[in-house]
Enzyme design. Structure first.
Site, short mmCIF file in Angstrom:
data_model
loop_
_atom_site.label_atom_id
_atom_site.label_comp_id
_atom_site.label_asym_id
_atom_site.label_seq_id
_atom_site.Cartn_x
_atom_site.Cartn_y
_atom_site.Cartn_z
N CYS A 173 -5.07 10.06 -1.60
CA CYS A 173 -4.13 9.12 -0.94
C CYS A 173 -2.81 9.03 -1.67
O CYS A 173 -1.79 8.68 -1.08
CB CYS A 173 -4.71 7.70 -0.91
N ILE A 191 -8.18 -1.19 -4.19
CA ILE A 191 -7.65 -1.37 -2.82
C ILE A 191 -7.92 -0.10 -1.99
O ILE A 191 -7.07 0.36 -1.21
CB ILE A 191 -6.16 -1.78 -2.81
N ASP A 235 0.81 -1.23 0.00
CA ASP A 235 0.00 0.00 0.00
C ASP A 235 0.84 1.27 0.00
O ASP A 235 0.31 2.36 0.23
CB ASP A 235 -0.91 0.00 1.23
N GLU A 248 0.02 9.64 1.20
CA GLU A 248 -0.72 10.59 2.04
C GLU A 248 -0.83 10.13 3.49
O GLU A 248 -0.89 10.93 4.41
CB GLU A 248 -2.13 10.78 1.49
N ASP A 249 -0.85 8.80 3.67
CA ASP A 249 -1.11 8.29 5.02
C ASP A 249 0.08 8.37 5.96
O ASP A 249 -0.09 8.27 7.17
CB ASP A 249 -1.61 6.83 4.92
N ARG A 272 -8.07 3.43 11.98
CA ARG A 272 -6.63 3.65 11.79
C ARG A 272 -6.07 4.76 12.68
O ARG A 272 -4.86 4.82 12.92
CB ARG A 272 -6.34 4.00 10.34
N HIS A 300 -11.33 6.34 5.86
CA HIS A 300 -10.64 7.55 6.30
C HIS A 300 -11.59 8.74 6.15
O HIS A 300 -12.50 8.71 5.32
CB HIS A 300 -9.43 7.83 5.39
C1 CIR Z 1 -5.23 0.98 2.99
O1 CIR Z 1 -6.18 0.27 3.34
O2 CIR Z 1 -4.47 1.51 3.77
C2 CIR Z 1 -5.01 1.18 1.51
N1 CIR Z 1 -5.40 -0.01 0.81
C3 CIR Z 1 -5.79 2.36 1.02
C4 CIR Z 1 -5.31 3.65 1.63
C5 CIR Z 1 -6.10 4.81 1.17
N2 CIR Z 1 -5.55 6.00 1.68
C6 CIR Z 1 -6.27 7.08 1.98
O3 CIR Z 1 -7.50 7.08 1.92
N3 CIR Z 1 -5.59 8.14 2.40
#
Ligand code: CIR
Length: 256
Positions: free
Chosen positions: A251, A245, A61, A66-67, A134, A164
């Site tokens: 993101c 995903i 991932d 962004e995360d 998260r 999110h």
């Molecule tokens: C996750 O579940 O972490 C990734 N498959 C998708 C992350 C998406 N990120 C976001 O919305 N900032």
């Protein structure tokens, strides 16, 4: 104005990314790479300098940069992702962040606090933070304390359905938000102008505003029309492989 954007190329392991959308099938690596390239091109058209990081195949991932950080005008905050398989991604972003922020302006969220950038929505100097699977309350409190050190503010938003915060609501400047589902009538957002995302196009609540342009995912014509008729310039980018995903336009980049 944003000057810079950081992205990370998807790796072959993208097919193993975390998903709640399994019925859409697994992302195709080659197509994901092409879509990622087009995303970078669209960002360049918005006048930003794009830093493209190499894929990290160990982390399926990791293209969702962004995360792992929240980059503000005054400081950078390295997050502490609540998804176990993603937590170590933070180690691989710090070096790049150091090119843009001096070390005394780089802050960290630490256990027991967890936080992912997808839960953070910036509205000028205020940051809304979603409490999600998260991002926990300790993470939110640490985050708000950091912001306040820099004369910025933050507040918590409770989430009911979305992964999110920005899965369902996004700020596109001009006091305007794209709102879907649980955010349409959210008390905290009552003073903003709202573009209401039709239920069947819910995925397109995740658009990004970059220097006067709204980037919209391909295939969501109602949303595209609504944003255009609100007076925005629009660019369309296909994100179908990332959607598989749970990933969207926001993101895939850090914009600052
Ligand atoms: C996750 O579940 O972490 C990734 N498959 C998708 C992350 C998406 N990120 C976001 O919305 N900032």
């Amino acid at each position: 104005m944003f000057k810079n954007v950081i992205v990370r190329k998807p790796g072959k392991s993208i097919s193993e990314g975390i998903t709640s959308n399994g019925e859409l099938g697994k992302p195709n690596y080659k197509l994901a790479l092409e879509q990622h390239k087009a995303y970078v091109e669209a960002l360049k058209k918005c006048g930003v300098q794009v830093t493209v990081l190499e894929a990290l195949d160990k982390f399926p991932d990791s293209c969702f940069v962004e995360d792992v950080a929240v980059l503000t005008k005054k400081c950078a905050i390295i997050t502490n992702p609540g998804a176990d398989t993603r937590n170590e991604e933070i180690k691989y972003i710090v070096e790049t962040i150091k090119k843009f922020y001096s070390e005394d302006k780089i802050e960290y969220i630490t256990f027991p606090g967890t936080l992912e950038g997808g839960d953070v929505m910036m509205v000028n100097d205020h940051f809304y933070v979603g409490e999600s699977a998260r991002t926990n309350i300790q993470g939110i409190n640490q985050f708000i304390n950091i912001l306040e050190k820099y004369n910025l503010t933050g507040s918590k938003i409770e989430l009911e359905e979305v992964l999110h915060l920005k899965t369902g609501v996004n700020y596109i400047e001009n006091n305007t938000m794209l709102v879907s589902g649980e955010f349409i009538n959210k008390e905290e957002f009552k003073d903003y102008k709202k573009i209401i995302i039709p239920k069947e196009e819910g995925y397109a609540a995740n658009c990004i505003y970059v220097n006067g342009v709204v980037i919209v995912p391909k295939g969501y014509e109602k949303v595209e029309k609504l944003i255009k008729s609100a007076g925005y310039k629009v660019l369309v980018v296909d994100t179908s492989q990332f959607k598989k995903i749970d990933g969207g336009l926001s993101c895939l980049s850090l914009r600052f």
